[in-house]
Scaffold this active site. Structure first.
Site, PDB file in Angstrom:
ATOM      1  CG  ASP A 197     -13.436  45.116  49.919  1.00 32.04           C
ATOM      2  OD1 ASP A 197     -13.408  44.183  49.083  1.00 32.04           O
ATOM      3  OD2 ASP A 197     -13.714  44.945  51.110  1.00 32.04           O
ATOM      4  CE  LYS A 201      -4.551  36.656  54.749  1.00 29.10           C
ATOM      5  NZ  LYS A 201      -4.597  38.131  54.670  1.00 29.10           N
ATOM      6  CE1 TYR A 254      -7.234  34.062  54.609  1.00 33.25           C
ATOM      7  CE2 TYR A 254      -6.868  32.562  56.442  1.00 33.25           C
ATOM      8  CZ  TYR A 254      -7.123  33.827  55.973  1.00 33.25           C
ATOM      9  OH  TYR A 254      -7.269  34.872  56.871  1.00 33.25           O
ATOM     10  CE1 TYR A 303       8.133  43.727  47.370  1.00 31.09           C
ATOM     11  CE2 TYR A 303       8.087  46.118  47.456  1.00 31.09           C
ATOM     12  CZ  TYR A 303       7.949  44.947  46.748  1.00 31.09           C
ATOM     13  OH  TYR A 303       7.646  44.991  45.413  1.00 31.09           O
TER      14      TYR A 303
END
Ligand code: UDP
Length: 284
Positions: free
Chosen positions: A2, A120, A116, A130
């Site tokens: 983080d 997302k 945001y 992926y």
């Protein structure tokens, strides 16, 4: 891992002495180089309060896009399973109620919250790419409003703000007329749901949240009652694109994870009250 732009090391103080825990201060929007084997990557990095992403719009976009790409690349290199923390914000200001995973949402891409929401949404698209193209084992959890201990007193979200204001007997700031709704999940229930999802074989998105819905006005009154406060409500401007309604449809989580929340809002708020009292005391 983080970079602590919204987090705090005191939140992991109790884990420090464990040999099974290691913290790396790092910004995951950059290439991630790790020597050890990994089984599971939980990608939760992101500011999560509207005030935070208003103040850090570029970081919010970068961690959702570049950060997700880097974390997926790491999972691919290590052959690890990958779980993305997504959000009810992918539904935007929803035109369907309650929100099912099959709903595509109603998001303003150029609004203040778009940094945001769109990051997302991109993260979900990248995760599925992926999964489909590289055959990576991926999971996507759509998290609804969650609360519990270790929230910042001043993160700007309704719940910590109302607790802080109520415990100081200050006016409670309700945005708009307070008729907008939210559904609040106690953190332990969320953790259990995410753990079950990580262990499952479901690659599609899964809502994890408590369907107990309440208007923000009634929520403010509930916090006043629980804290025994004599605060009054004051009404402020509603922020742009603030969703009018929000409630998870959790039939998918019930069906495939055999999960549902165990903690009622009242019970969860009472469990969190002592923490906020302590925070208010030490903040003076
Ligand atoms: N809100 C409010 N007063 C505050 C902070 C938030 O009335 O001091 C409202 C906000 O406009 C929204 C709801 O409470 O309708 C939940 O806001 P929060 O920031 O907690 O999370 P969101 O669900 O909007 O991401």
């Amino acid at each position: 891992m983080d970079n602590l732009i919204t987090g705090s090391e005191t939140n992991i103080e109790h884990l420090r002495s464990s040999r099974r825990f290691r913290f790396i201060n790092y910004d995951v929007t950059n290439y991630i180089d790790l020597n050890e084997d990994l089984d599971l990557i939980l990608h939760f990095a992101s500011p999560a309060s509207p005030i935070d992403y208003l103040e850090m719009p570029i970081q919010t976009l970068k961690v959702g896009s570049l950060g997700t790409h880097k974390a997926l690349g790491l999972a691919k290199a290590k052959g690890a399973r990958f779980l993305l923390a997504s959000t009810s914000e992918v539904y935007g200001d929803p035109l369907q109620h309650p929100q099912k995973e099959t709903y595509w949402g109603n998001v303003n891409p150029t609004g203040y919250r778009g940094v945001y929401d769109e990051a997302k949404r991109f993260a979900e698209a990248m995760t599925m790419a992926y999964h489909r193209f590289h055959g990576l084992e991926t999971r996507i959890v759509r998290i609804f409003n969650t609360y519990g201990t270790r929230m910042r007193l001043k993160d700007g979200r309704a719940l910590p703000t109302f607790f802080r204001q109520a415990l100081r007997n200050e006016p409670i700031t309700v945005f708009g007329d307070g008729s907008q709704t939210r559904s609040f999940t106690y953190v332990d229930d969320l953790v259990e749901g995410i753990y079950r999802l990580a262990e499952s074989s479901e690659a599609g998105p899964v809502n994890i949240g408590n369907p107990e819905e309440i208007t923000i006005r009634d929520f403010a009154k509930e916090i006043i009652e629980i804290t025994g406060s004599n605060s009054e409500l004051v009404f402020k401007d509603l922020p742009a694109d603030d969703p009018q309604i929000r409630q998870p449809d959790i039939s998918k989580a019930r069906r495939i994870l055999n999960w549902e929340p165990k903690t009622s809002r009242r019970e969860g708020l009472l469990k969190t009250l002592e923490y906020f009292k302590h925070q208010v005391n030490i903040s003076g």
